[in-house]
Design a protein around this motif. Structure first.
Motif, PDB file in Angstrom:
ATOM      1  N   PRO A 292      15.564  -9.674 -77.037  1.00 20.05           N
ATOM      2  CA  PRO A 292      14.379 -10.458 -76.680  1.00 20.05           C
ATOM      3  C   PRO A 292      14.165 -10.562 -75.172  1.00 20.05           C
ATOM      4  O   PRO A 292      13.047 -10.387 -74.689  1.00 20.05           O
ATOM      5  N   GLY A 293      15.225 -10.817 -74.426  1.00 16.76           N
ATOM      6  CA  GLY A 293      15.104 -10.913 -72.978  1.00 16.76           C
ATOM      7  C   GLY A 293      14.717  -9.594 -72.344  1.00 16.76           C
ATOM      8  O   GLY A 293      13.880  -9.541 -71.433  1.00 16.76           O
ATOM      9  N   ILE A 294      15.308  -8.510 -72.825  1.00 15.82           N
ATOM     10  CA  ILE A 294      14.977  -7.191 -72.291  1.00 15.82           C
ATOM     11  C   ILE A 294      13.531  -6.835 -72.618  1.00 15.82           C
ATOM     12  O   ILE A 294      12.808  -6.297 -71.773  1.00 15.82           O
ATOM     13  N   LEU A 295      13.078  -7.134 -73.817  1.00 19.18           N
ATOM     14  CA  LEU A 295      11.690  -6.854 -74.182  1.00 19.18           C
ATOM     15  C   LEU A 295      10.715  -7.620 -73.291  1.00 19.18           C
ATOM     16  O   LEU A 295       9.692  -7.074 -72.868  1.00 19.18           O
ATOM     17  N   MET A 296      11.032  -8.865 -72.982  1.00 18.39           N
ATOM     18  CA  MET A 296      10.138  -9.651 -72.134  1.00 18.39           C
ATOM     19  C   MET A 296      10.119  -9.096 -70.707  1.00 18.39           C
ATOM     20  O   MET A 296       9.063  -9.005 -70.087  1.00 18.39           O
ATOM     21  N   MET A 297      11.279  -8.683 -70.198  1.00 13.66           N
ATOM     22  CA  MET A 297      11.318  -8.067 -68.867  1.00 13.66           C
ATOM     23  C   MET A 297      10.579  -6.736 -68.876  1.00 13.66           C
ATOM     24  O   MET A 297       9.858  -6.412 -67.929  1.00 13.66           O
ATOM     25  N   ALA A 298      10.753  -5.961 -69.939  1.00 18.20           N
ATOM     26  CA  ALA A 298      10.075  -4.669 -70.041  1.00 18.20           C
ATOM     27  C   ALA A 298       8.564  -4.866 -70.122  1.00 18.20           C
ATOM     28  O   ALA A 298       7.798  -4.091 -69.533  1.00 18.20           O
ATOM     29  N   LYS A 299       8.122  -5.899 -70.822  1.00 16.55           N
ATOM     30  CA  LYS A 299       6.686  -6.191 -70.883  1.00 16.55           C
ATOM     31  C   LYS A 299       6.148  -6.464 -69.487  1.00 16.55           C
ATOM     32  O   LYS A 299       5.126  -5.911 -69.086  1.00 16.55           O
ATOM     33  N   LYS A 300       6.847  -7.293 -68.742  1.00 13.11           N
ATOM     34  CA  LYS A 300       6.402  -7.611 -67.375  1.00 13.11           C
ATOM     35  C   LYS A 300       6.398  -6.339 -66.524  1.00 13.11           C
ATOM     36  O   LYS A 300       5.458  -6.086 -65.770  1.00 13.11           O
ATOM     37  N   LEU A 301       7.437  -5.530 -66.665  1.00 11.44           N
ATOM     38  CA  LEU A 301       7.513  -4.275 -65.917  1.00 11.44           C
ATOM     39  C   LEU A 301       6.307  -3.393 -66.208  1.00 11.44           C
ATOM     40  O   LEU A 301       5.649  -2.896 -65.290  1.00 11.44           O
ATOM     41  N   LEU A 302       6.001  -3.204 -67.492  1.00  6.85           N
ATOM     42  CA  LEU A 302       4.883  -2.328 -67.868  1.00  6.85           C
ATOM     43  C   LEU A 302       3.524  -2.946 -67.534  1.00  6.85           C
ATOM     44  O   LEU A 302       2.569  -2.217 -67.277  1.00  6.85           O
ATOM     45  N   ASP A 303       3.439  -4.260 -67.540  1.00  8.11           N
ATOM     46  CA  ASP A 303       2.198  -4.910 -67.099  1.00  8.11           C
ATOM     47  C   ASP A 303       1.930  -4.601 -65.627  1.00  8.11           C
ATOM     48  O   ASP A 303       0.793  -4.381 -65.229  1.00  8.11           O
TER      49      ASP A 303
ATOM     50  N   GLU B 235      14.287   4.656 -62.077  1.00  6.16           N
ATOM     51  CA  GLU B 235      14.684   3.699 -61.031  1.00  6.16           C
ATOM     52  C   GLU B 235      13.887   2.403 -61.157  1.00  6.16           C
ATOM     53  O   GLU B 235      14.432   1.306 -60.988  1.00  6.16           O
ATOM     54  N   ASP B 236      12.597   2.503 -61.457  1.00  4.96           N
ATOM     55  CA  ASP B 236      11.773   1.305 -61.663  1.00  4.96           C
ATOM     56  C   ASP B 236      12.307   0.483 -62.835  1.00  4.96           C
ATOM     57  O   ASP B 236      12.385  -0.755 -62.755  1.00  4.96           O
ATOM     58  N   ILE B 237      12.658   1.159 -63.918  1.00  5.57           N
ATOM     59  CA  ILE B 237      13.189   0.456 -65.092  1.00  5.57           C
ATOM     60  C   ILE B 237      14.532  -0.174 -64.759  1.00  5.57           C
ATOM     61  O   ILE B 237      14.784  -1.331 -65.100  1.00  5.57           O
ATOM     62  N   ARG B 238      15.388   0.564 -64.085  1.00  2.00           N
ATOM     63  CA  ARG B 238      16.704   0.041 -63.695  1.00  2.00           C
ATOM     64  C   ARG B 238      16.537  -1.229 -62.867  1.00  2.00           C
ATOM     65  O   ARG B 238      17.193  -2.240 -63.107  1.00  2.00           O
ATOM     66  N   PHE B 239      15.650  -1.184 -61.892  1.00  2.00           N
ATOM     67  CA  PHE B 239      15.400  -2.356 -61.054  1.00  2.00           C
ATOM     68  C   PHE B 239      14.767  -3.484 -61.875  1.00  2.00           C
ATOM     69  O   PHE B 239      15.153  -4.638 -61.757  1.00  2.00           O
ATOM     70  N   GLY B 240      13.799  -3.132 -62.716  1.00  2.00           N
ATOM     71  CA  GLY B 240      13.095  -4.129 -63.514  1.00  2.00           C
ATOM     72  C   GLY B 240      13.982  -4.862 -64.496  1.00  2.00           C
ATOM     73  O   GLY B 240      13.758  -6.028 -64.801  1.00  2.00           O
ATOM     74  N   LEU B 241      15.004  -4.194 -64.994  1.00  2.00           N
ATOM     75  CA  LEU B 241      15.916  -4.803 -65.965  1.00  2.00           C
ATOM     76  C   LEU B 241      17.223  -5.294 -65.330  1.00  2.00           C
ATOM     77  O   LEU B 241      18.143  -5.685 -66.048  1.00  2.00           O
ATOM     78  N   SER B 242      17.296  -5.290 -64.022  1.00  2.00           N
ATOM     79  CA  SER B 242      18.565  -5.565 -63.349  1.00  2.00           C
ATOM     80  C   SER B 242      19.174  -6.921 -63.692  1.00  2.00           C
ATOM     81  O   SER B 242      20.377  -7.086 -63.585  1.00  2.00           O
ATOM     82  N   GLY B 243      18.403  -7.877 -64.119  1.00  2.00           N
ATOM     83  CA  GLY B 243      18.946  -9.176 -64.486  1.00  2.00           C
ATOM     84  C   GLY B 243      19.272  -9.321 -65.957  1.00  2.00           C
ATOM     85  O   GLY B 243      19.621 -10.410 -66.414  1.00  2.00           O
ATOM     86  N   ASN B 244      19.171  -8.236 -66.712  1.00  2.00           N
ATOM     87  CA  ASN B 244      19.412  -8.288 -68.153  1.00  2.00           C
ATOM     88  C   ASN B 244      20.601  -7.414 -68.513  1.00  2.00           C
ATOM     89  O   ASN B 244      20.594  -6.223 -68.246  1.00  2.00           O
ATOM     90  N   ILE B 245      21.569  -8.021 -69.152  1.00  2.00           N
ATOM     91  CA  ILE B 245      22.799  -7.316 -69.499  1.00  2.00           C
ATOM     92  C   ILE B 245      22.816  -7.000 -70.989  1.00  2.00           C
ATOM     93  O   ILE B 245      22.560  -7.864 -71.825  1.00  2.00           O
TER      94      ILE B 245
END
Length: 160
Positions: free
Chosen positions: A106-117, A125-135
């Motif tokens: 759920p947390g990764i999906l929400m971060m990915a949504k923000k990234l793609l928005d 690299e954008d994805i790596r940075f965008g998800l950097s706070g999600n383990i």
């Protein structure tokens, strides 16, 4: 001290009565019944509790519920556009096997949504940075990256 908090959750105006020291995470899960947002570390390190507040990702474990007064909160339950239709990210995560235990999802999906928005054509690299706070402790991230890139392509095609 208890207080009424007026906010919007997944597009619906809501009132919550909460203790002034209650986290947004606990209020969403326990008071509102939206249990999709997960409590992982409870100190802001894992990202399992990521929600979007006024368009920005937030660790719900670090935000007090009273800080959400007058704000718009989007949880994983609000990601799916309808009962019959998954969000392209949810669909891609299923097709690519991007979640195993699913606790972080759920947390990764929400971060990915923000990234793609913000960035409809992200690089690795954008994805790596965008998800950097999600383990994620299970998948090794490769399938997650593949799913996000596939969803990005699908979402861009839908906009055209």
């Amino acid at each position: 001290m208890r207080r009424i908090v007026e906010l919007t959750i997944n597009g619906e105006p809501r009132d919550m009565t909460v203790d002034s020291c209650r986290s947004l995470l606990d209020a969403l899960r326990d008071d509102v019944g939206l249990t999709g947002t997960k409590k992982g570390c409870d100190v802001g390190d894992c990202g399992a509790c990521t929600v979007i507040v006024d368009g920005e990702p937030v660790n719900a474990c670090l935000m007090l519920a009273v800080e959400a007064e007058g704000r718009s909160v989007e949880t994983i339950e609000g990601l799916q556009p309808s009962v019959d239709v998954l969000h392209p990210l949810q669909d891609a995560f299923m097709r690519y096997g991007a979640s195993q235990c699913g606790f972080c999802t759920p947390g990764i999906l929400m971060m990915a949504k923000k990234l793609l928005d913000d960035n409809p054509r992200p690089t690795d690299e954008d994805i790596r940075f965008g998800l950097s706070g999600n383990i994620c402790r299970c998948t090794g991230y490769t399938k997650i990256f593949d799913a996000i890139k596939a969803a990005a392509i699908e979402m861009e095609a839908a906009r055209s």
